[in-house]
Design an enzyme around this catalytic site. Structure first.
Site, PDB file in Angstrom:
ATOM      1  N   GLY A  44       0.489  -0.879   0.198  1.00 40.09           N
ATOM      2  CA  GLY A  44      -0.010  -0.233  -0.392  1.00 40.09           C
ATOM      3  C   GLY A  44       0.928   1.184   0.294  1.00 40.09           C
ATOM      4  O   GLY A  44       2.164   1.144  -0.008  1.00 40.09           O
ATOM      5  N   GLN A  49       3.462   9.575   1.449  1.00 40.58           N
ATOM      6  CA  GLN A  49       4.814   9.412   0.944  1.00 40.58           C
ATOM      7  C   GLN A  49       5.666   9.376   0.536  1.00 40.58           C
ATOM      8  O   GLN A  49       6.098   8.790  -0.379  1.00 40.58           O
ATOM      9  CB  GLN A  49       4.508   7.467   1.510  1.00 40.58           C
ATOM     10  CG  GLN A  49       3.212   7.072   2.500  1.00 40.58           C
ATOM     11  CD  GLN A  49       3.731   6.049   2.593  1.00 40.58           C
ATOM     12  OE1 GLN A  49       2.443   5.456   2.518  1.00 40.58           O
ATOM     13  NE2 GLN A  49       4.276   4.767   3.296  1.00 40.58           N
ATOM     14  N   CYS A  87       6.168   0.286   7.995  1.00 43.93           N
ATOM     15  CA  CYS A  87       5.340   0.965   6.568  1.00 43.93           C
ATOM     16  C   CYS A  87       7.227   1.419   5.736  1.00 43.93           C
ATOM     17  O   CYS A  87       8.359   1.476   6.069  1.00 43.93           O
ATOM     18  CB  CYS A  87       4.954   2.665   7.365  1.00 43.93           C
ATOM     19  SG  CYS A  87       4.767   3.802   6.609  1.00 43.93           S
ATOM     20  N   LEU A  88       6.415   2.024   4.433  1.00 42.83           N
ATOM     21  CA  LEU A  88       7.656   2.027   3.686  1.00 42.83           C
ATOM     22  C   LEU A  88       8.494   3.792   4.602  1.00 42.83           C
ATOM     23  O   LEU A  88       9.597   4.317   4.083  1.00 42.83           O
ATOM     24  CB  LEU A  88       7.716   2.547   2.467  1.00 42.83           C
ATOM     25  CG  LEU A  88       7.204   1.359   1.130  1.00 42.83           C
ATOM     26  CD1 LEU A  88       6.411   1.583  -0.107  1.00 42.83           C
ATOM     27  CD2 LEU A  88       8.385   0.699   1.760  1.00 42.83           C
ATOM     28  N   HIS A 130      -4.895   1.816   7.417  1.00 40.50           N
ATOM     29  CA  HIS A 130      -3.251   2.181   7.148  1.00 40.50           C
ATOM     30  C   HIS A 130      -2.902   2.997   6.498  1.00 40.50           C
ATOM     31  O   HIS A 130      -2.179   4.573   6.453  1.00 40.50           O
ATOM     32  CB  HIS A 130      -2.203   1.326   7.098  1.00 40.50           C
ATOM     33  CG  HIS A 130      -0.664   1.472   7.488  1.00 40.50           C
ATOM     34  ND1 HIS A 130       0.097   0.408   7.955  1.00 40.50           N
ATOM     35  CD2 HIS A 130      -0.175   2.162   5.985  1.00 40.50           C
ATOM     36  CE1 HIS A 130       1.543   1.283   7.688  1.00 40.50           C
ATOM     37  NE2 HIS A 130       1.621   2.110   6.594  1.00 40.50           N
ATOM     38  N   GLU A 131      -3.171   2.948   5.680  1.00 36.41           N
ATOM     39  CA  GLU A 131      -3.597   4.004   3.260  1.00 36.41           C
ATOM     40  C   GLU A 131      -4.223   5.554   4.552  1.00 36.41           C
ATOM     41  O   GLU A 131      -3.225   6.256   3.928  1.00 36.41           O
ATOM     42  CB  GLU A 131      -3.431   3.267   2.490  1.00 36.41           C
ATOM     43  CG  GLU A 131      -2.679   2.516   2.210  1.00 36.41           C
ATOM     44  CD  GLU A 131      -0.818   2.216   2.709  1.00 36.41           C
ATOM     45  OE1 GLU A 131      -0.266   3.913   2.839  1.00 36.41           O
ATOM     46  OE2 GLU A 131      -0.204   1.142   2.873  1.00 36.41           O
ATOM     47  N   HIS A 134      -2.963   7.376   6.820  1.00 33.93           N
ATOM     48  CA  HIS A 134      -1.450   8.130   6.344  1.00 33.93           C
ATOM     49  C   HIS A 134      -1.634   9.867   6.037  1.00 33.93           C
ATOM     50  O   HIS A 134      -1.466  10.966   5.611  1.00 33.93           O
ATOM     51  CB  HIS A 134      -0.750   8.073   4.854  1.00 33.93           C
ATOM     52  CG  HIS A 134       0.618   6.414   5.466  1.00 33.93           C
ATOM     53  ND1 HIS A 134       1.691   7.331   6.015  1.00 33.93           N
ATOM     54  CD2 HIS A 134       0.768   5.781   5.630  1.00 33.93           C
ATOM     55  CE1 HIS A 134       2.537   6.613   5.765  1.00 33.93           C
ATOM     56  NE2 HIS A 134       1.954   5.260   5.593  1.00 33.93           N
TER      57      HIS A 134
HETATM   58 ZN    ZN Z   1       2.621   3.654   6.098  1.00 33.32          ZN
END
Ligand code: ZN
Length: 165
Positions: A44, A49, A87-88, A130-131, A134
């Site tokens: 995701g 991000q 998480c990236l 989660h996304e 963000h």
């Molecule tokens: Zn994330």
């Protein structure tokens, strides 16, 4: 062209803005997001991000790519269930996050400008939440009890803070 924005960059803490209409630029941007997600082996990715505070997410929790513009959670069912998330934007940091994953219903605009509704559970429900977090400036570490985080994750967190400063 795009780079992954990592913690503690303040871009990750801003509330993202809704997309007003689907243009060719938006379509291209959403495709670029998908490319970035796969390039970094994510399941995701949210627009902030890669440095853009717009309400767009792409996910692929194993059943194909979904692109969601202005996503909204309509329903969330079940007791919160803890599971480890990464998480990236927080490379090397893993924390347990409790989320309801029995089922969720999410609505969003697709790249053709159509309103769509998706229902799912498990990993799908977790990734979508989660996304969307963000887009509201929320990160997995906000759920974490620092006393329960692993030494490695805590060390990585201070390293990210030090590297950014
Ligand atoms: Zn994330």
């Amino acid at each position: 062209m795009y780079k992954i924005v990592t913690y503690p960059n303040p871009i990750l803490r801003k509330k993202s803005e809704e997309i007003a209409g689907i243009t060719e630029d938006i379509k291209r941007f959403v495709s670029d997001m998908a490319r970035m997600m796969y390039k970094y082996d994510g399941i995701g990715l949210a627009a902030p991000q890669i440095g853009v505070n717009k309400r767009v997410i792409v996910i692929d929790p194993g059943k194909g790519l979904l692109k969601m513009i202005n996503p909204r959670i309509l329903e969330r069912n079940g007791k919160p269930v803890e599971d480890e998330e990464g998480c990236l934007s927080l490379p090397g940091v893993y924390v347990n996050v409790a989320r309801p994953v029995e089922s969720i219903v999410v609505s969003a605009i697709d790249v053709n400008g159509e309103e769509r509704v998706w229902k799912g559970s498990g990993l799908f429900a977790r990734v979508v939440q989660h996304e969307i977090d963000h887009l509201d400036g929320r990160l997995i570490i906000d759920y974490a009890d620092r006393n329960k985080m692993s030494k490695q994750s805590l060390a990585q967190l201070s390293k990210l803070e030090k590297d950014y400063a």
